[in-house]
Enzyme design. Structure first.
Site, PDB file in Angstrom:
ATOM      1  CG  HIS A 170     -15.482  83.094  85.580  1.00 44.59           C
ATOM      2  ND1 HIS A 170     -16.751  82.997  85.052  1.00 44.59           N
ATOM      3  CD2 HIS A 170     -14.667  83.352  84.517  1.00 44.59           C
ATOM      4  CE1 HIS A 170     -16.708  83.181  83.744  1.00 44.59           C
ATOM      5  NE2 HIS A 170     -15.454  83.398  83.391  1.00 44.59           N
ATOM      6  CG  ASP A 382     -19.637  80.861  95.032  1.00 47.11           C
ATOM      7  OD1 ASP A 382     -18.727  80.695  94.196  1.00 47.11           O
ATOM      8  OD2 ASP A 382     -20.569  80.060  95.188  1.00 47.11           O
TER       9      ASP A 382
END
Length: 493
Positions: A170, A382
């Site tokens: 992720h 991110d």
């Protein structure tokens, strides 16, 4: 909960999708929060699914009853992994969050390469593998999530347990010049090659992985183009692909249209005297770029004083890792910056920054999404950033604007359909982008947001799961029989 299905999806992650707390009456269990829970809970619901993870509770909790009750309501079974306080410190706070988290987010100077952390990480991965082997069967599809459990497939194979295993990361995967600084780089990359499929958020992450593999595993060969490439190693074929995670678009859109949310959004706008609202929503973390964002807001009012009293910036910071001194220091830095900037620009009847340090219930958060004229999503790095997608889904009036960091994984998808990309380190550039957005033609804003919402609607959370399962096991969601609930159209909170 009894399972009558022959084909099951088994999710393995660091945490179970619940939180356990103790009060005078004993232990209580609540549904957890976070992107992974939001993404996978509806996928497992009433499809015979299992979720394996750490329960986050002491050994004296009656987990069988607590988790059993939750399973009945949630529609899938939970199986806990127990960790000692020392393991929580060394495996979770240590290896996962003092080594892998900063390294993979390009903050290698923050890494603490303590050997004891590595040993604990291996011990805990073995523990997870043992629980997975105990509760799964040959026909199951094991889907392992995130950087905490990169060794799980390796451990299963060493135990002689053959399962089809997929892994999804992720967070970003770093380039070779960063990854090679990891003392256990060879073991990590080879452990990832024990999975049948390794999934990443973006093409860049997958490319970085392949380049690291080429540097560290010279006998591995890759071939193919597009979203998925094949890797040949040790008489096996492994696939590596990019699968950008998303959200349940319909859930956010329908909630944003609900009467109580519309009313709450109007109350927010009324409280801020119907000024234009810029919104930031982040978990408190140094990767999110909140101090840099605040400096951009300062620069906005310095460079464009005509926007004073016309704009209000709302920053919501969700508490995270509060026991770690580094995060407490970040919280203090943010609070001081907010005080400085408000002290510098506040005028009677107008405060430029409204700062909230708290977790918001889903409906309240969606009300803020709906109320905001602009979203400022500017992480320094991110993996994806679902806030950007949630904001667009909740913008049912299609009048909002999304300012998105070029270092967020979401930029790869959303820059082509209407997001305004910015460099979070360039405070003048961010300020300039906001100023231009403020005066942007209404029709242009509408057109951009309509395209953003259409892209997110089409590439939603169910598309993400389908694409991963299709690549990993030639399966789709419909291959996992569902009992009574059509979660594709249901709203969950």
């Amino acid at each position: 909960m009894q399972n009558s299905f022959s084909v099951r999806l088994v999710v393995v992650s660091n945490r179970l999708p619940v939180s356990l707390a103790r009060d005078d009456k004993g232990w209580t269990v609540k549904a957890g929060a976070g992107g992974l829970v939001t993404a996978l809970a509806p996928v497992l619901m009433n499809r015979g699914g299992l979720w394996i993870g750490w329960a986050g509770a002491a050994a004296d909790a009656d987990l069988k009853k607590l988790l059993g009750d939750f399973s009945q309501d949630a529609g899938y079974d939970l199986h806990p992994v127990f960790l000692s306080q020392e393991e929580i410190g060394d495996y979770y706070h240590g290896f996962s969050n003092e080594i892998i988290w900063p390294l993979f987010h390009d903050f290698q100077a923050r890494c603490n390469f303590k050997p004891a952390y590595w040993r604990s990480y291996l011990d805990v991965n073995l523990r997870f593998a043992e629980v997975t082997a105990r509760h799964s069967r040959d026909s199951d599809y094991i889907w392992v999530h995130d950087y905490h459990l990169m060794h799980l497939a390796f451990m299963l194979r060493n135990m002689g347990v053959e399962r089809n295993c997929g892994f999804f990361l992720h967070i970003p995967f770093p380039s070779p010049d960063i990854f090679l600084k990891l003392p256990w780089r060879d073991k990590i990359i080879r452990a990832l090659l024990e999975y049948d499929l390794v999934g990443f958020q973006t093409h860049r992450d997958r490319r970085n992985f392949v380049e690291c593999m080429e540097a560290l595993v010279p006998d591995a060969r890759h071939s193919g183009r597009g979203n998925i490439v094949s890797i040949s190693w040790k008489n096996r074929t492994i696939r590596a692909g990019s699968f950008p995670i998303s959200i349940d678009f319909n859930s956010f859109a329908s909630m944003a249209a609900a009467k109580d949310v519309v009313k709450s959004a109007e109350e927010i706008r009324e409280a801020l005297r119907h000024r234009k609202i810029i919104l930031g929503v982040d978990r408190l973390d140094y990767t999110k770029g909140i101090p840099e964002r605040l400096e951009s807001i300062r620069q906005l009012f310095l460079s464009y004083p005509d926007l004073c009293e016309k704009l209000t910036f709302v920053q919501i910071a969700v508490p995270s890792r509060e026991v770690i001194p580094e995060y407490l220091a970040l919280k203090t830095e943010i609070e001081q910056l907010v005080g400085e900037i408000n002290g510098q620009f506040t005028r009677p009847g107008w405060i430029p920054i409204h700062y909230q340090y708290r977790s918001l219930p889903r409906r309240e958060l969606v009300a803020y999404y709906r109320a905001a004229d602009m979203a400022l999503v500017t992480p320094l790095r991110d993996g994806m950033n679902l806030v950007a997608k949630e904001y667009c889904a909740a913008n049912v009036t299609q009048s909002g604007m999304l300012f998105l960091s070029e270092f967020a994984g979401a930029a790869a998808q959303l820059q082509k359909v209407g997001a305004t990309l910015v460099n979070p380190h360039d405070v003048e550039g961010v300020a300039r982008a906001i100023q231009r957005g403020f005066y942007l033609d209404t029709r242009e804003r509408h057109s951009r947001m309509a395209k953003l919402r259409d892209s997110i609607r089409r590439n939603n959370i169910f598309w993400w799961v389908d694409s991963f399962l299709q690549a990993a096991f030639a399966r789709q969601l419909d291959d996992f029989p569902q009992d009574t609930v059509d979660f594709r159209t249901s709203t969950y909170e």
